[in-house]
Write a protein that holds these residues in place. Structure first.
Motif, PDB file in Angstrom:
ATOM      1  N   GLU A  37      -2.809  13.714 -10.411  1.00 24.26           N
ATOM      2  CA  GLU A  37      -3.300  14.156 -11.480  1.00 24.26           C
ATOM      3  C   GLU A  37      -2.112  15.831 -11.161  1.00 24.26           C
ATOM      4  N   ASN A  38      -2.791  16.117 -10.299  1.00 25.14           N
ATOM      5  CA  ASN A  38      -1.827  17.390  -9.765  1.00 25.14           C
ATOM      6  C   ASN A  38      -0.554  18.002  -9.839  1.00 25.14           C
ATOM      7  N   GLN A  39      -0.002  16.457  -9.926  1.00 21.71           N
ATOM      8  CA  GLN A  39       1.502  16.348 -10.533  1.00 21.71           C
ATOM      9  C   GLN A  39       2.085  16.056 -11.396  1.00 21.71           C
ATOM     10  N   VAL A  40       0.718  15.665 -12.579  1.00 20.62           N
ATOM     11  CA  VAL A  40       1.727  15.534 -13.889  1.00 20.62           C
ATOM     12  C   VAL A  40       1.931  16.140 -14.493  1.00 20.62           C
ATOM     13  N   GLU A  41       1.784  17.505 -14.390  1.00 23.58           N
ATOM     14  CA  GLU A  41       2.670  18.629 -15.383  1.00 23.58           C
ATOM     15  C   GLU A  41       4.456  18.790 -15.350  1.00 23.58           C
ATOM     16  N   GLU A  42       4.337  18.882 -13.189  1.00 26.11           N
ATOM     17  CA  GLU A  42       5.781  19.430 -13.252  1.00 26.11           C
ATOM     18  C   GLU A  42       6.233  17.809 -13.020  1.00 26.11           C
ATOM     19  N   GLU A  43       5.704  17.163 -13.308  1.00 27.40           N
ATOM     20  CA  GLU A  43       6.442  14.818 -13.446  1.00 27.40           C
ATOM     21  C   GLU A  43       6.784  15.061 -15.065  1.00 27.40           C
TER      22      GLU A  43
ATOM     23  N   ALA B  30      -5.878  12.444 -21.890  1.00 32.84           N
ATOM     24  CA  ALA B  30      -4.708  11.819 -21.430  1.00 32.84           C
ATOM     25  C   ALA B  30      -3.997  13.351 -22.840  1.00 32.84           C
ATOM     26  N   VAL B  31      -4.224  13.149 -23.955  1.00 31.86           N
ATOM     27  CA  VAL B  31      -4.052  13.654 -25.275  1.00 31.86           C
ATOM     28  C   VAL B  31      -3.375  15.320 -24.863  1.00 31.86           C
ATOM     29  N   GLU B  32      -4.743  15.841 -24.450  1.00 33.45           N
ATOM     30  CA  GLU B  32      -4.750  17.094 -24.040  1.00 33.45           C
ATOM     31  C   GLU B  32      -3.807  17.412 -23.067  1.00 33.45           C
ATOM     32  N   ILE B  33      -3.475  16.809 -21.629  1.00 32.30           N
ATOM     33  CA  ILE B  33      -2.871  17.128 -20.913  1.00 32.30           C
ATOM     34  C   ILE B  33      -1.362  16.770 -21.879  1.00 32.30           C
TER      35      ILE B  33
ATOM     36  N   PRO C 187       1.052  -1.217  -0.102  1.00 34.91           N
ATOM     37  CA  PRO C 187       0.193  -0.341  -0.087  1.00 34.91           C
ATOM     38  C   PRO C 187       0.814   1.221   0.469  1.00 34.91           C
ATOM     39  N   HIS C 188       0.163   2.078  -0.598  1.00 37.49           N
ATOM     40  CA  HIS C 188       0.717   3.876  -0.526  1.00 37.49           C
ATOM     41  C   HIS C 188       0.160   4.794  -0.155  1.00 37.49           C
ATOM     42  N   SER C 189       0.895   6.025   0.652  1.00 34.61           N
ATOM     43  CA  SER C 189      -0.305   7.127   0.660  1.00 34.61           C
ATOM     44  C   SER C 189       0.077   8.022  -0.368  1.00 34.61           C
ATOM     45  N   TYR C 190      -1.113   9.020  -0.582  1.00 33.21           N
ATOM     46  CA  TYR C 190      -0.771   9.912  -1.591  1.00 33.21           C
ATOM     47  C   TYR C 190       0.855  10.927  -0.969  1.00 33.21           C
TER      48      TYR C 190
END
Length: 432
Positions: free
Chosen positions: A356-362, A407-410, A311-314
């Motif tokens: 999801e709010n980390q996708v752009e930076e990553e 996904a494509v839009e992001i 298991p993982h925590s956010y």
């Protein structure tokens, strides 16, 4: 218009002129597709005989004559019924029309030359009445979504050259008819074409296959199998040093190393979607006492099992896993080319698990890491990224329209923000 778009329009227009030239010589030719590629275009044909270098010269001459006639390109939307009538003698076009109609997408047809106003007067080919120079007028048309010059006078007749012939199965499936593919090189003008041809000749001298043999880096053995390279001591030193440095860099960028096996049970690949979407590119299964096992074609499913193992925590996110994973893909023998297209290779692969709010930076950091390797490590300044999009044929992709769209839009938004050059490539996305 952006210069890259203009060149793409020139190449697309030349593909239509090539098809018209082929139809003039072979009125009963069956037309496949004719897309643009990085250095020009190609078009696939089913013909009554094998083409020769003399045919290529003839086609090129006809194309240059058409360019000199200052022919216009005009497009219009047509109904599925109209399309079926227009291409009734073209089985490959009819197949495409049927697919488009299922997706309820508008159909467009583009004419080159003096096409009659009434679409009922159009005829692609018939004995004695072929496109370009036939009794029905000086024009050619094709099923096409557009992207052309307005008039052939925008094309420099010295800026293109029919390059080579090859065989290609319709839709890339060896169960389908094998077509003849004519490749063409195309640039804005003669000077650009000559520069490219010079670079191509220089590149031959530096071909990695030539250098690999000269410096004893790698080899192939028929006893091992095609597309399965064997790394010699000199080549292994280079591989090891790059891998060692990559591990250091990735550690600095927050990646953790993992390692996964070369095979897995069929259950894993059903869960991932490789079965049924990707089995055509996988080696056949090995039947063992507890079921079928497959050589892995991608590292993703194995890595996801590592993430799933606890298991993982956010608060732990993002988690970045990386490995040098050996994968095996059953590429068609005709597509194998040295180390550029193989059946077995080590992939420096990473999987990032984040909110999801980390996708752009990553994702931006991933692109920066690519830029670091290309520019700082290998000194490659002229490069661009490819945004791989799903194909029109949705039967080969997981049916999650909302997911694909999001996904494509992001990704498109982030790639624009990165400032790095990129192109979009339809049909290149993985199936999931």
């Amino acid at each position: 218009m952006h210069s890259k778009d203009k060149l793409d329009y020139i190449r697309h227009s030349l593909a239509h002129l090539l098809a018209a030239a082929v139809l003039k010589k072979f009125p009963d030719a069956k037309l496949g597709i004719g897309p643009t590629i990085d250095d020009g275009f190609y078009y696939d044909f089913l013909l009554p005989r094998t083409l020769t270098p003399e045919d290529m010269k003839e086609f090129e001459k006809l194309m240059k004559k058409m360019i000199g006639q200052k022919l216009a390109f005009t497009g219009r939307e047509i109904t599925t019924t109209e399309a079926g009538k227009l291409f009734k003698d073209q089985p490959f076009k009819l197949e495409l029309i049927e697919e488009f109609s299922k997706d309820k997408k508008p159909l467009t047809v583009y004419a080159t030359g003096n096409a009659p106003q009434e679409i009922g007067d159009w005829k692609l080919s018939s004995k004695g009445e072929s496109a370009f120079g036939g009794k029905i007028g000086n024009f050619f048309f094709d099923l096409c979504r557009g992207g052309h010059v307005e008039n052939t006078e925008e094309i420099d007749a010295g800026g293109f050259k029919l390059d080579r012939l090859a065989g290609a199965y319709w839709r890339g499936d060896e169960k389908n008819p094998q077509l003849q593919r004519v490749y063409g090189l195309a640039f804005n003008n003669k000077a650009e074409l000559e520069k490219y041809l010079w670079q191509k000749e220089e590149a031959k001298k530096r071909d990695h296959r030539v250098l690999g043999e000269r410096f004893k880096l790698f080899t192939f053995a028929k006893e091992v199998g095609p597309g399965l390279p064997l790394w010699l001591p000199n080549g292994t030193i280079i591989r090891d040093e790059i891998e060692k440095y990559a591990k250091e860099i990735e550690k600095e960028w927050g990646y953790e190393r993992v390692a996964t096996p070369h095979i897995a049970k069929e259950d894993l690949y059903r869960m991932s979607g490789h079965i049924p979407y990707y089995t055509g590119s996988m080696y056949p299964p090995m039947k063992l006492d507890d079921g079928n096992y497959y050589l892995k074609a991608m590292n993703c499913p194995h890595t996801h099992m590592i993430y799933k193992s606890q298991p993982h925590s956010y608060k732990e996110l993002p988690i970045r896993y990386a490995e040098y994973g050996q994968v095996y893909r059953y590429e068609l023998s005709g597509t194998l080319a040295g180390l550029l297209r193989v059946r077995g290779f080590a992939q420096n692969d990473a999987h990032i698990y984040c909110a999801e709010n980390q996708v752009e930076e990553e994702f931006l950091n991933v692109m920066k890491l690519h830029e670091f390797w290309y520019k700082k490590v290998f000194g490659i300044e002229d490069f661009y990224m490819r945004l791989s999009l799903p194909a029109e044929d949705k039967t080969k992709f997981a049916d999650i329209p909302a997911g694909w769209k999001k996904a494509v839009e992001i990704l498109r938004k982030i790639m624009k923000k990165s400032g790095l050059q990129y192109v979009e490539a339809e049909g290149e996305a993985a199936f999931y």
